[in-house]
Write a protein that holds these residues in place. Structure first.
Motif, short mmCIF file in Angstrom:
data_model
loop_
_atom_site.label_atom_id
_atom_site.label_comp_id
_atom_site.label_asym_id
_atom_site.label_seq_id
_atom_site.Cartn_x
_atom_site.Cartn_y
_atom_site.Cartn_z
N LEU A 104 -3.55 40.43 -15.07
CA LEU A 104 -4.52 39.38 -15.44
C LEU A 104 -4.14 38.75 -16.78
CD1 LEU A 104 -7.22 37.85 -15.16
CD2 LEU A 104 -8.35 39.82 -16.21
N VAL A 105 -3.82 39.60 -17.75
CA VAL A 105 -3.46 39.11 -19.08
C VAL A 105 -2.19 38.24 -19.00
CG1 VAL A 105 -2.63 39.79 -21.36
CG2 VAL A 105 -4.58 40.96 -20.35
N ALA A 106 -1.21 38.69 -18.21
CA ALA A 106 0.04 37.93 -18.08
C ALA A 106 -0.22 36.58 -17.43
CB ALA A 106 1.05 38.73 -17.27
N ALA A 107 -1.07 36.57 -16.37
CA ALA A 107 -1.38 35.32 -15.67
C ALA A 107 -2.04 34.33 -16.63
CB ALA A 107 -2.28 35.59 -14.47
N LEU A 108 -2.92 34.86 -17.50
CA LEU A 108 -3.57 34.00 -18.49
C LEU A 108 -2.58 33.53 -19.54
CD1 LEU A 108 -6.88 35.98 -19.06
CD2 LEU A 108 -6.68 33.70 -18.05
N LEU A 109 -1.80 34.45 -20.05
CA LEU A 109 -0.87 34.13 -21.14
C LEU A 109 0.07 32.99 -20.73
CD1 LEU A 109 -0.01 35.18 -24.00
CD2 LEU A 109 1.84 36.36 -22.82
N LEU A 110 0.56 33.06 -19.48
CA LEU A 110 1.53 32.07 -19.03
C LEU A 110 0.88 30.98 -18.19
CD1 LEU A 110 4.56 34.36 -18.21
CD2 LEU A 110 3.91 33.27 -20.35
N ASP A 111 -0.45 31.05 -18.08
CA ASP A 111 -1.20 30.08 -17.31
C ASP A 111 -0.58 29.90 -15.93
OD1 ASP A 111 -3.10 28.30 -16.69
OD2 ASP A 111 -2.45 26.70 -18.04
N ASP A 112 -0.39 31.02 -15.24
CA ASP A 112 0.31 31.01 -13.96
C ASP A 112 -0.46 31.82 -12.93
OD1 ASP A 112 2.00 31.14 -11.82
OD2 ASP A 112 3.70 31.97 -12.91
N PRO A 113 -1.29 31.14 -12.11
CA PRO A 113 -2.13 31.85 -11.13
C PRO A 113 -1.30 32.66 -10.13
CG PRO A 113 -2.75 29.54 -11.27
CD PRO A 113 -1.49 29.68 -12.05
N ALA A 114 -0.05 32.27 -9.94
CA ALA A 114 0.79 33.00 -8.97
C ALA A 114 0.94 34.47 -9.38
CB ALA A 114 2.16 32.33 -8.85
N ILE A 115 0.92 34.73 -10.69
CA ILE A 115 1.05 36.11 -11.17
C ILE A 115 -0.13 36.94 -10.67
CG2 ILE A 115 1.09 37.59 -13.22
CD1 ILE A 115 2.54 35.36 -14.69
N MET A 116 -1.32 36.34 -10.77
CA MET A 116 -2.52 37.04 -10.31
C MET A 116 -2.46 37.24 -8.80
SD MET A 116 -4.97 38.25 -12.06
CE MET A 116 -5.62 39.64 -11.16
N ALA A 117 -1.98 36.21 -8.09
CA ALA A 117 -1.90 36.30 -6.63
C ALA A 117 -0.96 37.44 -6.22
CB ALA A 117 -1.41 34.98 -6.05
N GLU A 118 0.14 37.59 -6.97
CA GLU A 118 1.06 38.68 -6.66
C GLU A 118 0.39 40.03 -6.88
OE1 GLU A 118 4.94 36.25 -8.25
OE2 GLU A 118 4.53 38.23 -9.11
#
Lengths: 334, 432
Positions: free
Chosen positions: A270-284
């Protein structure tokens, strides 16, 4: 090519956690003329992939996965020692500094890359798993590397990888990032502020000559989403505790424990998805957790409880809340 | 490029950009050679087409130069030759900025450049710029000149008097900052020699013993700590040691070094661990004035190989968290204490116990940085260890060590500031 007998012999040694036998199989292949990169990729890395799959499919316990991984690391260390022993000329020039992100314990990809680079004639200083920013800073000062290579296997390591990018670029040293945490297109690497992204050892080898000798400090990450990531982090251990205890409402069976063990990774994602503003990270992260649950009867309910509990804790964080509510949807950026 | 206001001040190029870029460099770089590389970049990126910085460091003169469109010169070999050093010293003696008009296209021009820049590609690069002048600005700190900055522009553009004034101003700040970086570098050199002396030697690899270890220090910036691990002897008869000297950082590392040395010496005479620790204890008690300085807990073991590949392990535990024998079957056995901590009681007596380590069994020793690692509410504890070791019977030593280190790390949470020294040592007979 590696013949089936060697492949099976190696796998058997990995599966029965016999590092010496596995090392002999690999060293014999190299001695009989199989190129070292082939042994590293098609034998060691391939077996490691299988190890991960067996854990994910719930056929192997975490302990067994660890034991098998240790075998792989032992093999690479041995091949690296053999390589060192037969190196005819002493490698000179500024070294490459190979590190794993802090809290990143998957050392094997970094160790494999180190060995391949050394095999190609580069001088590499390998610092191992879980490298702190202080350790990196000291190593940069001591070795004056021509570049720092940061390995991140889990998306939850991206937050820590950013710290390495800052540590390295703040003293002008270029940073190349790589590992399973990054997308093949290099978008995450670029947002992280890395000098370059290398999806594989061969890509890295091609990029090295073009790296700038010195770089400017990576600019701060200031998107609303990144600001939320930084705001979330100090409270994460409280959230983690709540999530673990909520997951365990369903008892203490192996399936529930396996889900609860994923809490730090989930929060890091979650933190990484926010940090990089990349929803795909959360989806993974979401599909990963779903796969863990699907292989383990009784885990699905625990996963549902996790998401519900997490939603409660991020209500005051609009970007995080959106991210959890809209799984996998790609937002448009204006 | 220069803005309107730059032009109004008599500036031909963007001095604001120079200040911004220098701001990023100065203060964050403590290694002089790298600082010089970043400095010449900053000048060549903003106000000049050529820049060289020469600096008098602890190990003699170093110099780095760069021409626009070319790589930095001096990256691998920063040392400056004698003639070049003399030319630089001459310039420094004058203490103020010198604006030299270069003779165009004559042998004299090449000689001037050669004296200044030695047998480097810089001479030819600079010549091809057709620069009309060279600007030398001394770098002064603490009232003495410690280096010199040399700048040039592609001809026919020259530096204006206003620019020279501004650059002298900048050179003052650069000088102060480089002065600090030289002092820091010299101190670091001293510290690194001492640190190397304090660091334990790498563990030997006995051919039929699978050894793995982990060592994390609390004060990472000094990279030494009070936890110590050592293994020495022959393949058939080894002495192992793991322990924890009181405190953190350098003081603890000095104490740890003393204990390691003492154990090595004692083991040469008699490898029985009770005798070794008995002697070490007496050394500590008599050598040190205050028990607070010398207090330490330790496990010392003698590992003797048997005919069948198993090992006979005799252990003495001096007030240390109990070592664990992880049997191949997964069963855990704890080795309780045989006496008090070291360095406190002159008359302390130590016993020992002997255990058979079969092929595949693992002896795991650790310090209290593992058991007392703090999570939010409680400590990792022996339960934490037992959980981490579950299912690892018969696994390689490195799997055990890594699993334990990893469990502690994840137990402590994302940004735990409360760190202690921590060490783990695992040994496993492999039978081959």
């Amino acid at each position: 090519m590696i013949d089936t007998a060697a492949r099976e012999g190696y796998w058997d040694a990995v599966a029965t956690s016999d590092p010496l036998r596995a090392g002999r199989v690999a060293a014999d292949l190299v001695a009989s003329g199989t190129p070292l990169p082939t042994v590293l990729d098609d034998l060691v890395a391939a077996a490691q992939l299988r190890v991960g799959d067996l854990w994910a499919a719930n056929e192997w316990s975490v302990a067994r996965e660890h034991a098998a991984t240790a075998v792989g690391e032992h093999v690479v260390r041995r091949l690296r020692r053999d390589l060192e022993a037969q190196a005819t000329a002493r490698r000179t020039g500024a070294p490459l500094l190979m590190v794993c992100a802090e809290k990143e314990w998957h050392a094997l990809p970094a160790l494999l890359l180190t060995t391949r680079l050394e095999h190609a004639g580069h001088r590499v200083v390998y610092l191992g798993p879980d490298v702190s920013t202080t350790a990196l800073q000291i190593a940069i000062d001591e070795h004056n590397p021509r570049a720092t290579l940061v390995s991140a296997s889990l998306s939850s390591s991206l937050f820590f990888a950013r710290r390495h990018v800052e540590t390295s670029t703040s003293v002008g040293v270029p940073v190349v990032v790589g590992g399973a945490a990054f997308d093949p297109g290099g978008v995450r690497a670029q947002r992280l502020g890395a000098t370059a992204h290398a999806a594989s050892a061969s890509v890295l080898a091609r990029r090295l000559p073009d790296l700038p000798a010195r770089v400017r400090p990576a600019p701060p990450l200031t998107s609303d989403s990144a600001r939320e990531a930084y705001a979330l982090v100090p409270g994460l251990s409280v959230v983690a505790e709540a999530l673990v205890s909520r997951a365990r409402d369903g008892g203490s069976g192996a399936a529930v424990v396996a889900v609860a063990d994923q809490v730090p990774h989930l929060l890091g994602t979650l933190v990484a998805a926010l940090l990089l503003d990349d929803p795909a990270i959360m989806a993974e992260g979401r599909s990963w957790l779903r796969a863990v649950a699907e292989a383990r009867p009784g885990a699905a309910a625990a996963v549902d409880r996790l998401w519900e509990e997490l939603g409660r804790h991020v209500r005051d964080f609009p970007q995080a809340y959106d991210l959890l509510r809209a799984p996998g949807e790609t937002r448009t950026h204006n | 490029m220069s803005t309107l206001s730059d032009a109004g001040r008599g500036y031909r190029r963007d001095h604001e950009a120079l200040l911004a870029q220098l701001g990023e460099v100065l203060g964050s770089v403590h290694r002089p050679t790298r600082a010089l590389e970043l400095l010449v970049d900053a000048f060549v990126d903003t106000v000049a087409d050529f820049a060289q910085v020469a600096l008098r460091g602890g190990q003699g003169w170093i110099a780095v130069g760069r021409t626009a469109g070319h790589q930095v010169v001096g990256v691998d070999d920063h040392a400056v030759g004698r003639r070049r050093a003399e030319a630089i010293r001459d310039l420094l003696a004058r203490r103020t900025a010198e604006h030299w008009v270069l003779p165009p296209d004559t042998p004299e021009r090449i000689e001037v450049l050669g004296n200044l820049f030695g047998a480097t590609p810089l001479v030819e690069q600079l010549d091809s710029l057709d620069a009309v002048s060279l600007l030398h600005v001394p770098l002064v700190a603490r009232g003495r000149a410690l280096g010199i900055l040399t700048l040039a522009r592609r001809g026919p553009e020259d530096f204006t008097p206003e620019e020279i004034g501004a650059l002298e101003d900048v050179a003052g700040r650069v000088g102060t900052s480089l002065d600090v970086s030289v002092v820091v570098a010299d101190n670091r050199h001293v510290a690194s020699v001492l640190r190397t002396a304090l660091l334990p030697p790498p563990l030997p690899s006995a051919h039929d013993l699978d050894v793995a270890s982990y060592n994390r220090v609390a004060q990472e910036d000094v990279t030494v700590g009070g936890d110590f691990i050592d293994l020495h002897g022959t393949d058939e008869d080894l002495t192992m040691l793991l322990g924890d000297a009181v405190g953190k950082g350098v003081a603890a590392a000095v104490a740890a070094k003393r204990i390691r040395s003492s154990v090595r010496t004692a083991a040469l005479v008699d490898r029985s661990p009770d005798r070794v620790l008995d002697l070490t204890n007496r050394v500590l008690v008599t050598e040190v004035t205050s028990p607070i300085e010398s207090f330490a807990t330790a496990v010392c073991g003698r590992l003797r190989r048997l005919e069948d590949g198993a090992y006979d392990v005799t252990l003495t535990n001096a007030g240390h968290p109990p070592p664990i024998i992880l049997r191949r079957s997964g069963r855990l056995e704890y080795v309780e204490s045989h006496g008090p901590a070291l360095g406190v009681f002159e008359d302390a007596e130590y016993g020992s116990s002997t255990h058979r380590l079969e092929i595949g069994d693992i002896l795991v020793c650790y310090t209290d940085g593992i058991t007392e690692a703090r999570g939010r509410a409680d400590m990792f504890g022996e339960d934490g260890i037992a959980n981490a070791l579950a299912g690892l019977g018969g696994a390689p030593s490195s799997a055990v060590v890594e699993r334990l280190a990893m469990s502690v790390s994840s137990f402590m949470g994302v940004d735990s500031l409360d760190r202690d020294d921590a060490a783990i040592l695992a040994v496993r007979p492999t039978g081959v």
